[in-house]
Scaffold this active site. Structure first.
Site, PDB file in Angstrom:
ATOM      1  N   GLN A 129     -18.472   1.819   0.908  1.00  0.00           N
ATOM      2  CA  GLN A 129     -19.514   2.530   0.165  1.00  0.00           C
ATOM      3  C   GLN A 129     -20.828   1.769   0.190  1.00  0.00           C
ATOM      4  O   GLN A 129     -21.896   2.365   0.224  1.00  0.00           O
ATOM      5  CB  GLN A 129     -19.078   2.767  -1.289  1.00  0.00           C
TER       6      GLN A 129
ATOM      7  N   HIS B  25     -27.569  48.615 -33.828  1.00  0.00           N
ATOM      8  CA  HIS B  25     -26.335  48.321 -33.095  1.00  0.00           C
ATOM      9  C   HIS B  25     -25.205  49.200 -33.627  1.00  0.00           C
ATOM     10  O   HIS B  25     -24.449  49.817 -32.869  1.00  0.00           O
ATOM     11  CB  HIS B  25     -25.949  46.839 -33.261  1.00  0.00           C
TER      12      HIS B  25
ATOM     13  N   ASN C  11     -32.005  11.989  -1.301  1.00  0.00           N
ATOM     14  CA  ASN C  11     -32.562  10.824  -1.981  1.00  0.00           C
ATOM     15  C   ASN C  11     -33.151  11.218  -3.340  1.00  0.00           C
ATOM     16  O   ASN C  11     -33.026  12.360  -3.790  1.00  0.00           O
ATOM     17  CB  ASN C  11     -33.593  10.115  -1.104  1.00  0.00           C
TER      18      ASN C  11
ATOM     19  N   THR D 169     -24.624   6.866  -3.931  1.00  0.00           N
ATOM     20  CA  THR D 169     -23.175   6.946  -3.893  1.00  0.00           C
ATOM     21  C   THR D 169     -22.548   5.761  -4.610  1.00  0.00           C
ATOM     22  O   THR D 169     -23.170   4.697  -4.772  1.00  0.00           O
ATOM     23  CB  THR D 169     -22.675   7.022  -2.439  1.00  0.00           C
TER      24      THR D 169
ATOM     25  N   TYR E 106     -28.643  21.583   1.793  1.00  0.00           N
ATOM     26  CA  TYR E 106     -29.438  20.441   2.239  1.00  0.00           C
ATOM     27  C   TYR E 106     -28.521  19.373   2.828  1.00  0.00           C
ATOM     28  O   TYR E 106     -27.547  18.952   2.188  1.00  0.00           O
ATOM     29  CB  TYR E 106     -30.245  19.846   1.087  1.00  0.00           C
TER      30      TYR E 106
ATOM     31  N   GLU F 208     -25.312  41.378 -39.685  1.00  0.00           N
ATOM     32  CA  GLU F 208     -26.348  40.635 -38.947  1.00  0.00           C
ATOM     33  C   GLU F 208     -27.713  41.320 -39.059  1.00  0.00           C
ATOM     34  O   GLU F 208     -28.661  40.919 -38.379  1.00  0.00           O
ATOM     35  CB  GLU F 208     -25.943  40.500 -37.476  1.00  0.00           C
TER      36      GLU F 208
ATOM     37  N   GLU G 216     -18.127   8.484  -9.041  1.00  0.00           N
ATOM     38  CA  GLU G 216     -18.130   9.544  -8.029  1.00  0.00           C
ATOM     39  C   GLU G 216     -16.793   9.528  -7.279  1.00  0.00           C
ATOM     40  O   GLU G 216     -16.138  10.558  -7.119  1.00  0.00           O
ATOM     41  CB  GLU G 216     -19.285   9.303  -7.058  1.00  0.00           C
ATOM     42  N   HIS G 217     -16.395   8.351  -6.815  1.00  0.00           N
ATOM     43  CA  HIS G 217     -15.098   8.160  -6.156  1.00  0.00           C
ATOM     44  C   HIS G 217     -14.334   7.099  -6.942  1.00  0.00           C
ATOM     45  O   HIS G 217     -14.847   5.996  -7.139  1.00  0.00           O
ATOM     46  CB  HIS G 217     -15.255   7.639  -4.724  1.00  0.00           C
TER      47      HIS G 217
ATOM     48  N   HIS H  40     -23.594   2.594   2.796  1.00  0.00           N
ATOM     49  CA  HIS H  40     -24.374   3.823   2.720  1.00  0.00           C
ATOM     50  C   HIS H  40     -25.850   3.559   2.449  1.00  0.00           C
ATOM     51  O   HIS H  40     -26.725   4.159   3.072  1.00  0.00           O
ATOM     52  CB  HIS H  40     -23.852   4.711   1.586  1.00  0.00           C
TER      53      HIS H  40
ATOM     54  N   GLN I 250     -39.988  18.956   0.208  1.00  0.00           N
ATOM     55  CA  GLN I 250     -40.561  20.164   0.804  1.00  0.00           C
ATOM     56  C   GLN I 250     -39.475  21.145   1.241  1.00  0.00           C
ATOM     57  O   GLN I 250     -39.669  22.372   1.181  1.00  0.00           O
ATOM     58  CB  GLN I 250     -41.489  19.814   1.966  1.00  0.00           C
TER      59      GLN I 250
END
Length: 440
Positions: free
Chosen positions: A267, A429, A222, A245, A129, A424, A336-337, A270, A193
């Site tokens: 930043q 097994h 978003n 961000t 995306y 167990e 983030e940064h 943005h 969508q």
């Protein structure tokens, strides 16, 4: 403009700092209630639903939701040569770094004839995306596609919102970036969508297939894109629920206040919800940075959104009593940064536990990483760097164990397996082992 949080007379624990550091107010749960019916509609009606939501939320649905290959190549021919050169350098550097980070296979012989190996296998198909709201992000095409290609993914689909300014088409710079990377499956679909289309696939209006479903979806968006990714997680893999961000700058009195101010502003442009945080034990630096921001914000192109971001609850100057406390605050914020502007910045960076990416020294600013430092700019936000990583080749790889024992190697440990199985209360097994140990 920036609010101040003064911690100079407070020694807070790491847990207490989590409640003090500034955060953007994002209600993904509320957005989830909005996107769930959209996802269900896309799953049910395919292309018809995608067209309706494109008309309602984006720049209108084009005649063909899947962008024709000729249009993608045409966008590359019309690309500004300087932008093309920048993208080509970015692709080269990002590719070299990501190819070097592909984890090697591992094989361990635990005993003669007893081998356990680990293979890293790329997923078959991914959906990437690329947002297209307040800004255009061909750099996100590079970051997502190159990481997937370096991992060895064979089928890649890119989707980005249709742009009203381009008659409902994907922005040509995004298409040009796809062309440079050899990606020709591109869709003019955005928002929740688009996430539904990638997760469930979508039937075409003529009864055929518009888009096949993918195995993993990555890329920022978003709050509605983040909510949609949360909703489909489990049906497909996702990288993260990316939020607004953010940048944190950890600085001492050696920092250049002008550099810091420009980086915080970079930043803030943005998004009105972007976070810009300065963490410093020097009040004089804090005052200088605040003054520089006041001086320069009015002359930047996106001054309105930058002022809103810098004045929001998610942005602040945090004053500390020492470098040690600054490191604790930076870890609690988990940016983030994270930029380090301090004496012996590399040593300070080595002390950081929580950050999406760390930018060391005055000449390693975040915008470098946004484009062509070589690292990936799709990074954890909202403090999730405490437990998650940025996008990379492992986002598209699965670690698979391969177990191979000979008859003698199984016989060596068979009785122990039977004992554990019986402990167990899973006797079948043990019987599966015994059948191989006592074949006569």
């Amino acid at each position: 403009m920036l609010s101040r949080i003064d911690l100079r007379d407070r020694d807070l624990t790491a847990r207490e700092l989590l409640d003090v550091v500034p955060r953007a107010e994002v209600d993904v749960a509320a957005a989830l209630r909005i996107v769930e019916p959209i996802l269900a509609d896309v799953k049910e009606r395919g292309e018809a639903a995608l067209r309706e939501y494109g008309d309602r939320f984006d720049g209108g649905a084009p005649e063909q939701l899947r962008v024709p290959s000729a249009q993608i190549e045409e966008a590359l021919l019309g690309l500004d040569p300087a932008v093309r050169e920048g993208l080509e350098v970015a692709i080269d550097r990002v590719r070299r770094y990501h190819e070097a980070t592909v984890p090697p296979p591992v094989s361990v012989e635990l005993a003669p004839g007893a081998t356990v190996s680990q293979r890293w296998i790329p997923v078959g198909r991914v959906g990437l995306y690329v947002p297209g709201g307040l800004a255009v992000y061909p750099s996100s095409v590079v970051m997502n596609v190159v990481a997937a290609q370096a991992a060895g993914v064979e089928s890649i689909a890119v989707t980005s919102p249709p742009q009203r300014a381009f008659g409902g088409a994907v922005h040509p710079t995004i298409l040009a970036a796809c062309a440079l990377l050899g990606v020709h499956e591109v869709y003019a679909v955005g928002g929740a969508q688009a996430i539904g289309m990638l997760a469930y696939g979508a039937a075409a209006a003529d009864g055929g297939v518009l888009c096949e479903p993918v195995d993993v979806i990555t890329g920022p968006g978003n709050v509605y894109v983040a909510a949609a990714k949360r909703a489909v997680n489990g049906t497909v893999g996702i990288d993260s629920e990316a939020g607004p961000t953010e940048i944190a700058v950890l600085a001492d009195d050696s920092a250049d206040a002008r550099f810091v101010a420009y980086d915080l502003l970079s930043q803030a442009e943005h998004d009105p919800m972007a976070g810009s945080v300065l963490i410093t034990d020097c009040q004089d630096l804090a005052d200088q940075v605040a003054q520089h921001l006041t001086d320069i914000v009015g002359s930047t192109k996106h001054d309105v959104r930058a002022k809103e971001a810098l004045g929001g609850v998610q942005s602040a100057i945090i004053l500390t009593h020492s470098l040690d406390q600054s490191v604790l605050v930076a870890d609690a914020y988990g940016a983030e940064h994270l930029e380090i502007h301090a004496r012996d910045a590399a040593a300070v960076a080595a002390r950081i536990r929580n950050a999406g990416a760390i930018f060391v020294g005055a000449y390693s600013p975040v915008p470098l990483g946004d484009y062509l430092a070589g690292s990936n700019h799709v990074l954890p936000t909202g403090g999730t760097a405490r437990f998650s990583s940025g996008l990379g080749v492992t986002s598209f790889l699965k670690a698979v164990s391969v177990i191979e024992y000979s008859a003698d190697a199984l016989a060596e440990v068979g009785d122990k397996v039977i004992a554990l199985a019986n402990a167990e209360d899973l006797p079948a097994h043990g019987e599966a082992i015994a059948a191989r140990l006592h074949r006569d």
